[in-house]
Design a protein around this motif. Sequence first.
Motif, PDB file in Angstrom:
ATOM      1  N   GLY A  21      -4.533  -7.728   3.322  1.00  0.00           N
ATOM      2  CA  GLY A  21      -3.352  -8.334   3.921  1.00  0.00           C
ATOM      3  C   GLY A  21      -2.128  -7.461   3.781  1.00  0.00           C
ATOM      4  O   GLY A  21      -1.308  -7.339   4.711  1.00  0.00           O
ATOM      5  N   LEU A  22      -1.981  -6.825   2.634  1.00  0.00           N
ATOM      6  CA  LEU A  22      -0.837  -5.948   2.394  1.00  0.00           C
ATOM      7  C   LEU A  22      -0.894  -4.708   3.280  1.00  0.00           C
ATOM      8  O   LEU A  22       0.127  -4.277   3.836  1.00  0.00           O
ATOM      9  CB  LEU A  22      -0.794  -5.532   0.923  1.00  0.00           C
ATOM     10  N   PHE A  23      -2.084  -4.133   3.423  1.00  0.00           N
ATOM     11  CA  PHE A  23      -2.203  -2.937   4.255  1.00  0.00           C
ATOM     12  C   PHE A  23      -1.916  -3.265   5.714  1.00  0.00           C
ATOM     13  O   PHE A  23      -1.232  -2.510   6.416  1.00  0.00           O
ATOM     14  CB  PHE A  23      -3.592  -2.322   4.100  1.00  0.00           C
ATOM     15  N   ASP A  43       1.378 -15.626  -9.303  1.00  0.00           N
ATOM     16  CA  ASP A  43       1.423 -14.385 -10.072  1.00  0.00           C
ATOM     17  C   ASP A  43       0.390 -13.410  -9.512  1.00  0.00           C
ATOM     18  O   ASP A  43      -0.803 -13.708  -9.505  1.00  0.00           O
ATOM     19  CB  ASP A  43       1.123 -14.675 -11.542  1.00  0.00           C
ATOM     20  N   PRO A  44       0.840 -12.246  -9.018  1.00  0.00           N
ATOM     21  CA  PRO A  44      -0.125 -11.297  -8.456  1.00  0.00           C
ATOM     22  C   PRO A  44      -1.023 -10.657  -9.496  1.00  0.00           C
ATOM     23  O   PRO A  44      -2.072 -10.114  -9.163  1.00  0.00           O
ATOM     24  CB  PRO A  44       0.779 -10.240  -7.802  1.00  0.00           C
ATOM     25  N   ALA A  45      -0.616 -10.706 -10.772  1.00  0.00           N
ATOM     26  CA  ALA A  45      -1.400 -10.060 -11.827  1.00  0.00           C
ATOM     27  C   ALA A  45      -2.561 -10.943 -12.239  1.00  0.00           C
ATOM     28  O   ALA A  45      -2.375 -12.068 -12.688  1.00  0.00           O
ATOM     29  CB  ALA A  45      -0.516  -9.761 -13.030  1.00  0.00           C
ATOM     30  N   GLU A 132      -4.299  -1.714  -8.820  1.00  0.00           N
ATOM     31  CA  GLU A 132      -3.564  -0.537  -8.364  1.00  0.00           C
ATOM     32  C   GLU A 132      -3.306  -0.605  -6.861  1.00  0.00           C
ATOM     33  O   GLU A 132      -2.192  -0.316  -6.389  1.00  0.00           O
ATOM     34  CB  GLU A 132      -4.338   0.732  -8.693  1.00  0.00           C
ATOM     35  N   MET A 133      -4.317  -0.983  -6.088  1.00  0.00           N
ATOM     36  CA  MET A 133      -4.151  -1.061  -4.638  1.00  0.00           C
ATOM     37  C   MET A 133      -3.053  -2.047  -4.276  1.00  0.00           C
ATOM     38  O   MET A 133      -2.193  -1.768  -3.422  1.00  0.00           O
ATOM     39  CB  MET A 133      -5.470  -1.476  -3.991  1.00  0.00           C
ATOM     40  N   GLU A 134      -3.067  -3.205  -4.903  1.00  0.00           N
ATOM     41  CA  GLU A 134      -2.054  -4.210  -4.584  1.00  0.00           C
ATOM     42  C   GLU A 134      -0.658  -3.753  -5.003  1.00  0.00           C
ATOM     43  O   GLU A 134       0.321  -4.014  -4.302  1.00  0.00           O
ATOM     44  CB  GLU A 134      -2.416  -5.541  -5.241  1.00  0.00           C
TER      45      GLU A 134
END
Length: 508
Positions: A21-23, A43-45, A132-134
């Motif tokens: 989704g981010l890409f 929380d994305p983590a 890392e990608m996110e």
Amino acid sequence: MQTTQKQHTYDVIIAGAGPVGLFLACELALAKCSVLILEKAEDPASPLKQLPFGVRGLSAPSIESLYRRGLLSRLEVHQKLKNPHQNARQGAERQVGHFAGIPFTEGNIDTSRWGHRLAGSPEVSMLTTMHEMETVLSRRAESLGVEMRRGVALEGFEQDDSGVTVSWANDSFNGKWLVGCDGARSVVRKLAGFEFAGTEPEFTGYSASVDIADPEKLKSGRNVTPQGMYLQSQPGFVVIQDFDGGAFHSVEQPITLQHVQEVLRRVSGTDVSLTALHMATTWTDRARQATHYRMGRVLLVGDAAHIHSPLGGQGLNLGLGDAMNLGWKLAATIRGTAPKGLLDTYFTERYPVGMKVLDWSRAQVAIMKPDAWSRALHAILSDVINTRDGATYFAARVWGIHTRYNLGGNQPLLGCSVPNFELTNGTKVGELMHDGRGILLDFEGDESLKALAADYNYQLNYVPGRARVQLGLSALLIRPDGIIAWSSNGKPDCVELQKAADRWFVRV
């Protein structure tokens, strides 16, 4: 639904803030589209994303995509991690991949057969993590003006010919398009009513962080046993495949220490003892694919469009490929610079790629099953993969080396990813693609090609100049996603070039 004022309408609303989704958001924002991402997690983590079994392998198409957008240099995990398949014995050949647990080694791969991969091209495989990608893509999206709202779980939507209204609690968001990047259990896919066809699972997979009292009882690496498979890549981290038809995963019950120990003992054939369970997740080899990727103004990308076993790490790569393919096409549609039918090519190009990955996954499961027939197939394939021809073939499939879209015609490399040609001034083609536009690459400096490129204005960059290695070509038309849409190995035929350009771009 309560609203106090007319809301802003975004060009695209994306459900899901994972790497895919981010890409996609980055691709759209690069093309000056307004994008809103809705993510249900506050929380994305996630600790799971940072553990060793959260490591993912990027294939050649994914690496090339990141390189072409100037993002590859921001990934650092691959510089710190050793290949988890690498044999630690002194002098042993390095294992660089596997098929159903059958390893292939670097020394057995004949890269000379991949003639279009030039010196200076990005690597064919690389390790990263979901975390890392996110992180990298979130920073990129933010710099491009993408808006994100976390803790927002999409509850419903309505669409008409002009757009989509997405509802959440007592609020709503308006967009011209809605894209579901919300994973295997996609709410967007379910609410829209996409058909999701495929096959049911053979096993429940476990990824767990544990304390092991007697780790020496478990063999290191990946081990296929008469009861399933287990992998101990690092002390305290285990992956298990239990061929229970996916029964445990389907009931969504808590994963206990006792249960993980019981499964690990049965699959490994040992009496290994676990003293603590820190974290665990389950997964299956269920393989399903949406029969269409678009319904009106709603589109599916990544795991929302297709799910399969994570064996071989194909899922992330498949989703990133979807995003790279769709991004520029949807942006052109929004801008009004899309030729008729351009958006439809997202499905016609990506569906066959997804279907091949699902079959690749099913094939691996078929030879890992704990029965005599599968063991026989496993033994034969082990012999094949241990040959130079076999290792080269399987490596090319796993790393996506020969990914190609059927664009018709028989021109050299048509439908393939463009080689990373290096011009005599030192510039490489991949470095010229950071702006997300198409390229007309003219090795001979033909003035007629320069004039033709001008007809497409900002959609197409004209790049003249000879390359150090030209592979017998004189000119190429390259789509924004790096796919060769036309090529010439002699005097360019401008009529054919214009036909090809009109298929992907609009003259202004």
